[in-house]
Design a protein around this motif. Structure first.
Motif, mmCIF file in Angstrom:
data_model
loop_
_atom_site.group_PDB
_atom_site.id
_atom_site.type_symbol
_atom_site.label_atom_id
_atom_site.label_comp_id
_atom_site.label_asym_id
_atom_site.label_seq_id
_atom_site.Cartn_x
_atom_site.Cartn_y
_atom_site.Cartn_z
ATOM 1 N N ILE A 102 12.303 24.205 74.662
ATOM 2 C CA ILE A 102 12.371 25.163 75.762
ATOM 3 C C ILE A 102 11.002 25.778 76.006
ATOM 4 C CG2 ILE A 102 13.335 27.399 76.460
ATOM 5 C CD1 ILE A 102 15.862 26.556 74.822
ATOM 6 N N THR A 103 10.360 26.192 74.920
ATOM 7 C CA THR A 103 9.063 26.858 75.016
ATOM 8 C C THR A 103 7.998 25.924 75.580
ATOM 9 O OG1 THR A 103 9.621 28.197 73.109
ATOM 10 C CG2 THR A 103 7.315 28.100 73.701
ATOM 11 N N LEU A 104 7.974 24.681 75.128
ATOM 12 C CA LEU A 104 6.912 23.765 75.530
ATOM 13 C C LEU A 104 6.948 23.450 77.023
ATOM 14 C CD1 LEU A 104 6.893 21.343 72.493
ATOM 15 C CD2 LEU A 104 5.260 23.139 73.039
ATOM 16 N N SER A 105 8.128 23.530 77.622
ATOM 17 C CA SER A 105 8.200 23.248 79.049
ATOM 18 C C SER A 105 7.612 24.391 79.875
ATOM 19 C CB SER A 105 9.652 22.999 79.464
ATOM 20 O OG SER A 105 10.416 24.178 79.261
ATOM 21 N N ALA A 106 7.447 25.549 79.234
ATOM 22 C CA ALA A 106 6.939 26.718 79.961
ATOM 23 C C ALA A 106 5.634 27.249 79.374
ATOM 24 C CB ALA A 106 7.995 27.816 79.938
ATOM 25 N N VAL A 107 4.891 26.392 78.679
ATOM 26 C CA VAL A 107 3.630 26.832 78.087
ATOM 27 C C VAL A 107 2.614 27.079 79.193
ATOM 28 C CG1 VAL A 107 1.708 26.174 76.596
ATOM 29 C CG2 VAL A 107 4.027 25.614 75.918
ATOM 30 N N PRO A 108 2.084 28.297 79.261
ATOM 31 C CA PRO A 108 1.105 28.580 80.315
ATOM 32 C C PRO A 108 -0.216 27.838 80.083
ATOM 33 C CG PRO A 108 1.421 30.498 78.890
ATOM 34 C CD PRO A 108 2.385 29.443 78.426
ATOM 35 N N ASP A 109 -0.962 27.632 81.166
ATOM 36 C CA ASP A 109 -2.228 26.905 81.084
ATOM 37 C C ASP A 109 -3.228 27.577 80.148
ATOM 38 O OD1 ASP A 109 -1.337 24.945 82.777
ATOM 39 O OD2 ASP A 109 -2.221 25.841 84.567
ATOM 40 N N ASN A 110 -3.198 28.918 80.067
ATOM 41 C CA ASN A 110 -4.167 29.587 79.193
ATOM 42 C C ASN A 110 -3.935 29.254 77.726
ATOM 43 O OD1 ASN A 110 -1.807 31.154 79.098
ATOM 44 N ND2 ASN A 110 -2.945 33.037 78.714
ATOM 45 N N VAL A 111 -2.690 28.953 77.334
ATOM 46 C CA VAL A 111 -2.422 28.524 75.961
ATOM 47 C C VAL A 111 -2.999 27.132 75.754
ATOM 48 C CG1 VAL A 111 -0.619 27.875 74.311
ATOM 49 C CG2 VAL A 111 -0.394 29.971 75.641
ATOM 50 N N ARG A 112 -2.805 26.262 76.729
ATOM 51 C CA ARG A 112 -3.292 24.894 76.606
ATOM 52 C C ARG A 112 -4.815 24.840 76.570
ATOM 53 N NH1 ARG A 112 1.379 21.834 78.709
ATOM 54 N NH2 ARG A 112 2.740 22.054 76.921
ATOM 55 N N SER A 113 -5.481 25.809 77.175
ATOM 56 C CA SER A 113 -6.942 25.819 77.143
ATOM 57 C C SER A 113 -7.479 26.611 75.953
ATOM 58 C CB SER A 113 -7.496 26.399 78.444
ATOM 59 O OG SER A 113 -7.104 27.750 78.592
ATOM 60 N N ALA A 114 -6.598 27.269 75.202
ATOM 61 C CA ALA A 114 -7.032 28.102 74.073
ATOM 62 C C ALA A 114 -7.734 27.277 72.991
ATOM 63 C CB ALA A 114 -5.849 28.853 73.475
ATOM 64 N N ALA A 115 -7.216 26.096 72.683
ATOM 65 C CA ALA A 115 -7.824 25.277 71.633
ATOM 66 C C ALA A 115 -9.286 24.991 71.955
ATOM 67 C CB ALA A 115 -7.050 23.972 71.451
ATOM 68 N N LYS A 116 -9.561 24.618 73.183
ATOM 69 C CA LYS A 116 -10.945 24.322 73.578
ATOM 70 C C LYS A 116 -11.810 25.579 73.503
ATOM 71 C CE LYS A 116 -13.817 22.205 77.058
ATOM 72 N NZ LYS A 116 -13.886 21.408 78.256
ATOM 73 N N GLU A 117 -11.301 26.683 74.004
ATOM 74 C CA GLU A 117 -12.060 27.931 73.974
ATOM 75 C C GLU A 117 -12.390 28.351 72.537
ATOM 76 O OE1 GLU A 117 -11.378 32.673 74.794
ATOM 77 O OE2 GLU A 117 -10.115 31.266 75.873
ATOM 78 N N ILE A 118 -11.415 28.269 71.661
ATOM 79 C CA ILE A 118 -11.615 28.680 70.270
ATOM 80 C C ILE A 118 -12.610 27.760 69.571
ATOM 81 C CG2 ILE A 118 -10.489 28.929 68.023
ATOM 82 C CD1 ILE A 118 -7.913 29.664 69.699
ATOM 83 N N LEU A 119 -12.388 26.461 69.679
ATOM 84 C CA LEU A 119 -13.254 25.518 68.970
ATOM 85 C C LEU A 119 -14.688 25.549 69.481
ATOM 86 C CD1 LEU A 119 -10.832 22.488 68.488
ATOM 87 C CD2 LEU A 119 -11.573 24.164 66.773
ATOM 88 N N THR A 120 -14.868 25.632 70.784
ATOM 89 C CA THR A 120 -16.241 25.650 71.297
ATOM 90 C C THR A 120 -16.946 26.964 70.962
ATOM 91 O OG1 THR A 120 -15.443 26.313 73.495
ATOM 92 C CG2 THR A 120 -15.853 23.965 73.137
ATOM 93 N N THR A 121 -16.181 28.017 70.726
ATOM 94 C CA THR A 121 -16.770 29.290 70.299
ATOM 95 C C THR A 121 -17.182 29.244 68.830
ATOM 96 O OG1 THR A 121 -15.456 30.535 71.894
ATOM 97 C CG2 THR A 121 -16.360 31.777 70.050
ATOM 98 N N LEU A 122 -16.373 28.597 68.001
ATOM 99 C CA LEU A 122 -16.589 28.620 66.550
ATOM 100 C C LEU A 122 -17.494 27.513 66.026
ATOM 101 C CD1 LEU A 122 -12.995 29.431 65.249
ATOM 102 C CD2 LEU A 122 -14.889 31.010 65.669
ATOM 103 N N LEU A 123 -17.534 26.384 66.714
ATOM 104 C CA LEU A 123 -18.228 25.219 66.181
ATOM 105 C C LEU A 123 -19.568 24.990 66.877
ATOM 106 C CD1 LEU A 123 -15.193 22.777 65.908
ATOM 107 C CD2 LEU A 123 -16.118 24.292 64.161
#
Length: 195
Positions: free
Chosen positions: A63-84
């Protein structure tokens, strides 16, 4: 060069990552290193779900995955590019194959193995009973699948999401490392070509 290592639980991803880190003299970023970096940059509090593979109920997850907002999907990139750093590192997990997969200097590896063999690895490493190790392997794999889908919308472990998929349990550490190193060396020298 960026090397991403996705792995099934018990496939020795961290040990292989350490060997590759020494071989190529590149820093290794696993959960522990990313969590420490996340604390110092204030990202751990902002994105706690990214730094943990939390169990998700299958129905709730669907149920949750069908309604995942775009900002969650872009979070991985934002976090990794900030930390690495911009390049020359090894990343274990954390959707690295998707975040960095579009880069020509990225090698995406998936480590897998037979369930029973991975259970044995955990039994030996953590001195667990067979039943406890089985439970840990199942839960970790289910959580990684849900985590990857939640943060990327893609399927964890799907062959076309990786450059190299290796059964590290069947081959053993040394042979797995040798195959990965040969592939990476060929990529670095330009000897791998698309046909």
């Amino acid at each position: 060069m960026i090397i991403t290592l996705a792995r099934q639980c018990g496939s020795n991803g961290t040990l292989i990552g350490r060997t590759l880190s020494q071989r190529y003299r590149m820093p290794l970023f696993d959960l522990r290193a990313l969590t420490e970096a996340g604390k110092t940059k204030g990202l751990l509090e902002r994105y706690p779900d990214f730094f943990a593979e939390r169990p998700m109920n299958s129905l709730l997850s669907a149920i949750t995955l069908s309604a995942v907002p775009d900002n969650v999907r872009s979070a991985a990139k934002e976090i990794l590019t900030t930390l690495l750093p911009d390049d020359n590192f090894i990343l274990i997990g954390r959707c690295g194959n998707v975040v960095y997969g579009g880069r020509a200097d990225c090698v995406r590896i998936f480590l897998c193995g037979e369930f029973d063999e991975r259970v044995k690895v955990l039994m030996g490493r953590y001195n667990l009973s067979h039943q406890s190790a089985e439970k840990k392997v199942r839960e970790a794999d289910e959580n990684r699948l849900a985590y990857h889908r939640y943060f990327t919308g893609t399927t964890w472990g799907q062959a076309d999401m990786y450059d190299l998929s290796i059964n590290s349990c069947r081959l053993g550490l040394n042979r797995t490392e040798a195959i990965i190193e040969n592939y990476i060396d060929d990529v670095m020298t330009g000897e791998v070509a698309a046909e």
